[in-house]
Design a protein around this motif. Structure first.
Motif, PDB file in Angstrom:
ATOM      1  N   ASN A  27       6.441   0.567  -0.457  1.00 12.61           N
ATOM      2  CA  ASN A  27       6.873   0.213   0.897  1.00 12.61           C
ATOM      3  C   ASN A  27       6.601  -1.224   1.297  1.00 12.61           C
ATOM      4  N   GLY A  28       5.821  -1.951   0.498  1.00 16.45           N
ATOM      5  CA  GLY A  28       5.434  -3.298   0.890  1.00 16.45           C
ATOM      6  C   GLY A  28       4.186  -3.263   1.750  1.00 16.45           C
ATOM      7  N   PRO A  29       3.731  -4.422   2.235  1.00 16.21           N
ATOM      8  CA  PRO A  29       2.485  -4.495   3.021  1.00 16.21           C
ATOM      9  C   PRO A  29       2.505  -3.567   4.226  1.00 16.21           C
ATOM     10  N   MET A  30       1.367  -2.909   4.455  1.00 14.02           N
ATOM     11  CA  MET A  30       1.221  -1.966   5.580  1.00 14.02           C
ATOM     12  C   MET A  30      -0.193  -2.064   6.128  1.00 14.02           C
ATOM     13  N   PRO A  31      -0.361  -1.862   7.434  1.00 15.45           N
ATOM     14  CA  PRO A  31      -1.716  -1.811   7.991  1.00 15.45           C
ATOM     15  C   PRO A  31      -2.383  -0.490   7.642  1.00 15.45           C
ATOM     16  N   GLY A  32      -3.706  -0.469   7.735  1.00 10.45           N
ATOM     17  CA  GLY A  32      -4.459   0.727   7.383  1.00 10.45           C
ATOM     18  C   GLY A  32      -4.069   1.949   8.187  1.00 10.45           C
ATOM     19  N   SER A  33      -3.733   1.754   9.465  1.00 10.04           N
ATOM     20  CA  SER A  33      -3.368   2.891  10.314  1.00 10.04           C
ATOM     21  C   SER A  33      -2.112   3.588   9.805  1.00 10.04           C
ATOM     22  N   ASP A  34      -1.128   2.804   9.364  1.00 11.03           N
ATOM     23  CA  ASP A  34       0.100   3.393   8.822  1.00 11.03           C
ATOM     24  C   ASP A  34      -0.171   4.085   7.492  1.00 11.03           C
ATOM     25  N   LEU A  35      -1.019   3.482   6.672  1.00 11.28           N
ATOM     26  CA  LEU A  35      -1.376   4.094   5.392  1.00 11.28           C
ATOM     27  C   LEU A  35      -2.080   5.427   5.623  1.00 11.28           C
ATOM     28  N   ALA A  36      -2.967   5.463   6.610  1.00 15.27           N
ATOM     29  CA  ALA A  36      -3.708   6.697   6.898  1.00 15.27           C
ATOM     30  C   ALA A  36      -2.751   7.814   7.306  1.00 15.27           C
ATOM     31  N   THR A  75     -11.657   6.758   5.957  1.00  8.77           N
ATOM     32  CA  THR A  75     -11.530   6.853   4.491  1.00  8.77           C
ATOM     33  C   THR A  75     -10.639   5.748   3.957  1.00  8.77           C
ATOM     34  N   VAL A  76      -9.501   5.539   4.611  1.00  7.89           N
ATOM     35  CA  VAL A  76      -8.568   4.487   4.164  1.00  7.89           C
ATOM     36  C   VAL A  76      -9.227   3.120   4.266  1.00  7.89           C
ATOM     37  N   SER A  77      -9.968   2.873   5.331  1.00 14.22           N
ATOM     38  CA  SER A  77     -10.635   1.584   5.504  1.00 14.22           C
ATOM     39  C   SER A  77     -11.610   1.312   4.372  1.00 14.22           C
ATOM     40  N   VAL A  78     -12.372   2.320   3.990  1.00 12.47           N
ATOM     41  CA  VAL A  78     -13.337   2.168   2.888  1.00 12.47           C
ATOM     42  C   VAL A  78     -12.609   1.856   1.579  1.00 12.47           C
ATOM     43  N   ILE A  79     -11.522   2.578   1.317  1.00 14.06           N
ATOM     44  CA  ILE A  79     -10.778   2.367   0.065  1.00 14.06           C
ATOM     45  C   ILE A  79     -10.145   0.981   0.044  1.00 14.06           C
ATOM     46  N   LEU A  80      -9.556   0.570   1.169  1.00 10.75           N
ATOM     47  CA  LEU A  80      -8.912  -0.747   1.216  1.00 10.75           C
ATOM     48  C   LEU A  80      -9.915  -1.868   1.001  1.00 10.75           C
ATOM     49  N   ARG A  81     -11.097  -1.735   1.581  1.00 12.42           N
ATOM     50  CA  ARG A  81     -12.122  -2.768   1.371  1.00 12.42           C
ATOM     51  C   ARG A  81     -12.511  -2.838  -0.102  1.00 12.42           C
ATOM     52  N   LYS A  82     -12.629  -1.680  -0.742  1.00 14.37           N
ATOM     53  CA  LYS A  82     -12.981  -1.653  -2.156  1.00 14.37           C
ATOM     54  C   LYS A  82     -11.894  -2.303  -3.006  1.00 14.37           C
ATOM     55  N   LEU A  83     -10.632  -1.942  -2.737  1.00 18.80           N
ATOM     56  CA  LEU A  83      -9.526  -2.505  -3.496  1.00 18.80           C
ATOM     57  C   LEU A  83      -9.399  -4.012  -3.264  1.00 18.80           C
ATOM     58  N   GLU A  84      -9.716  -4.452  -2.065  1.00 22.46           N
ATOM     59  CA  GLU A  84      -9.694  -5.885  -1.777  1.00 22.46           C
ATOM     60  C   GLU A  84     -10.810  -6.595  -2.546  1.00 22.46           C
ATOM     61  N   ARG A  85     -11.996  -6.007  -2.570  1.00 17.80           N
ATOM     62  CA  ARG A  85     -13.106  -6.606  -3.334  1.00 17.80           C
ATOM     63  C   ARG A  85     -12.760  -6.685  -4.818  1.00 17.80           C
ATOM     64  N   ASP A  86     -12.030  -5.673  -5.302  1.00 15.56           N
ATOM     65  CA  ASP A  86     -11.641  -5.661  -6.713  1.00 15.56           C
ATOM     66  C   ASP A  86     -10.509  -6.642  -7.009  1.00 15.56           C
ATOM     67  N   GLY A  87      -9.991  -7.292  -5.981  1.00 16.39           N
ATOM     68  CA  GLY A  87      -8.933  -8.278  -6.175  1.00 16.39           C
ATOM     69  C   GLY A  87      -7.550  -7.690  -6.296  1.00 16.39           C
ATOM     70  N   LEU A  88      -7.391  -6.398  -5.983  1.00 14.15           N
ATOM     71  CA  LEU A  88      -6.092  -5.747  -6.126  1.00 14.15           C
ATOM     72  C   LEU A  88      -5.232  -5.860  -4.869  1.00 14.15           C
ATOM     73  N   LEU A  89      -5.862  -6.079  -3.737  1.00 15.96           N
ATOM     74  CA  LEU A  89      -5.133  -6.201  -2.478  1.00 15.96           C
ATOM     75  C   LEU A  89      -5.438  -7.534  -1.817  1.00 15.96           C
ATOM     76  N   GLU A  90      -4.516  -7.976  -0.965  1.00 13.16           N
ATOM     77  CA  GLU A  90      -4.739  -9.175  -0.179  1.00 13.16           C
ATOM     78  C   GLU A  90      -4.266  -8.934   1.252  1.00 13.16           C
ATOM     79  N   ARG A  91      -4.924  -9.628   2.185  1.00 13.79           N
ATOM     80  CA  ARG A  91      -4.589  -9.475   3.597  1.00 13.79           C
ATOM     81  C   ARG A  91      -3.377 -10.320   3.975  1.00 13.79           C
ATOM     82  N   GLY A  92      -2.538  -9.720   4.821  1.00  9.31           N
ATOM     83  CA  GLY A  92      -1.399 -10.451   5.336  1.00  9.31           C
ATOM     84  C   GLY A  92      -1.719 -11.083   6.678  1.00  9.31           C
TER      85      GLY A  92
END
Length: 398
Positions: free
Chosen positions: A33-42, A51-68
């Motif tokens: 779907n392309g970039p989405m905010p955490g609320s839409d993902l949830a 739960t989504v917030s925790v996962i997104l922070r982890k994926l961002e730390r791992d370098g897999l996600l970036e903030r828009g």
């Protein structure tokens, strides 16, 4: 070129381990779907915002996600869309074709960063693996040192039972028999420690179309890819289905009937190889079919080829729909855009003229990936296997 970049790798992005179900789910939603905010993902994932917030922070730390860029609404804090980080994961993909082989370096978003190709009369193991070793090292040179550590694997797209190709390509059977005992994983392990994923070439093209092309529009569909020889793939429940032995969607083997009533396969009648043979028969050089995006010089022979191929694809499309109620048929290939457009339009009309009693005629649409589909699909295999969600695998495990 530095071959050690490939030889010394020991898993790259695998260092954090395979992604769990919820991580794969969110990554797949962002890929689709392309970039989405955490609320839409949830909401879409059926998970709590926490739960989504925790996962997104982890994926961002791992370098897999970036903030828009934050998006400010009418009330409350602005929402921050999260998207796949292009440099988060890289993979290598190779396609072994009848006359050429291509290697690509692809990033997490499906963009090809580098490409190397070679040509030959027909593929032989020694030549192919020499090319792969050299090409993998060459495209890896396009990466910086930190990016190299994010290579997650190698995908190989090759025809099913390559050793049976000798008659189709006009090569000695003894030469092609060498392929029968070849293990791609073992041979590539001689020059790379990256995990290797081998996939049928038409299935690879189907995966590329599904992940990066028009496949996002449909839940279940059959896919035809026209190259030297026609092949295919099938998508069920939003995932490419490879089958128990990796040969599901072998649509080139669908039965047909020759001009004298003899039993034939779709591959014998609806492949670019048949057009190539016809051009050779009349004394024309068919190399332009593979080297040019303009087939107008062959127009006199392309027109009847399109007509015959469209008729066969229409019959094959309805045959597949009689087994599974596909909502669509996608057609793509190593074809000029105008030829593909005409072929798809003709197939659509022929489907409409067929006897469809007991069937719901499918949509007939053109694919978008074109001639690069197989190598892109090959490169997608390591990424898909380790980071994205395979709904067919999930269902079969339950």
């Amino acid at each position: 070129m530095d071959g050690s970049k490939i030889r010394s790798l020991s898993g790259g992005a695998n260092q954090s381990g395979l992604r769990d179900y919820n991580e794969r789910l969110l990554l797949s939603m962002l890929q689709r779907n392309g970039p989405m905010p955490g609320s839409d993902l949830a909401r879409g994932a059926g998970l709590s915002p926490q739960t989504v917030s925790v996962i997104l922070r982890k994926l961002e730390r791992d370098g897999l996600l970036e903030r828009g860029t934050p998006v400010r609404g009418k009330v409350g804090k602005p929402s921050v869309p999260m998207g796949l980080a292009p440099d988060g994961v890289f993979s290598l993909g190779a396609n072994i074709d009848r006359r050429s082989a291509t290697v690509v370096l692809m990033d997490f978003t499906g963009v090809v960063r580098a490409e190397v190709s070679t040509s030959y009369d027909y593929p032989m193991p020694a030549r192919i693996f020499e090319f792969l070793e050299t090409a993998f090292a060459k495209v890896a040179d396009a990466l910086e040192e930190e990016q190299v550590s994010r290579l997650c694997g190698i995908g190989i797209a090759a025809p099913f039972e390559l050793w049976n190709w000798h008659e189709l390509v006009g090569a000695p059977a003894a030469d092609f028999a060498l392929w029968k005992d070849v293990d791609f994983q073992e041979r590539i392990a001689e020059f790379s420690a990256l995990p290797v994923f081998v996939i049928n070439d038409a299935t690879a093209a189907c995966r590329a179309e599904h992940v990066y092309g028009r496949g996002k529009e449909f839940r279940d569909y059959a896919y035809f890819f026209l190259a030297a020889f026609v092949g295919g793939g099938i998508v069920l429940n939003h995932s490419v289905y490879e089958g128990h032995q990796g040969n599901a969607g072998a649509l080139g083997s669908l039965r047909s009937v020759g001009p004298n009533g003899e039993s034939r396969q779709l591959v014998d009648i609806a492949s670019i190889h048949t057009l190539e043979a016809r051009l050779s028969e009349v004394g024309l050089d068919p190399s332009g079919l593979w080297q040019s995006e303009d087939w107008s010089d062959y127009a006199r022979y392309v027109e009847p080829w399109i007509r015959q191929t469209a008729q066969e694809l229409a019959k094959a499309a309805l045959s597949t729909c009689s087994v599974i109620d596909f909502e669509a048929i996608l057609i793509d290939g190593a074809l000029p855009a105008d030829v593909k457009e005409t072929l798809v339009d003709r197939t659509r009309r022929y489907v409409g003229n067929q006897d469809t009693r007991g069937l719901i005629p499918p949509q007939v649409e053109a694919g978008e990936m074109g001639g690069q589909a197989r190598e892109v699909g090959a490169a997608c295999s390591p990424i898909f296997s380790q980071y994205l969600l395979n709904t067919n695998a999930v269902l079969s495990d339950r």
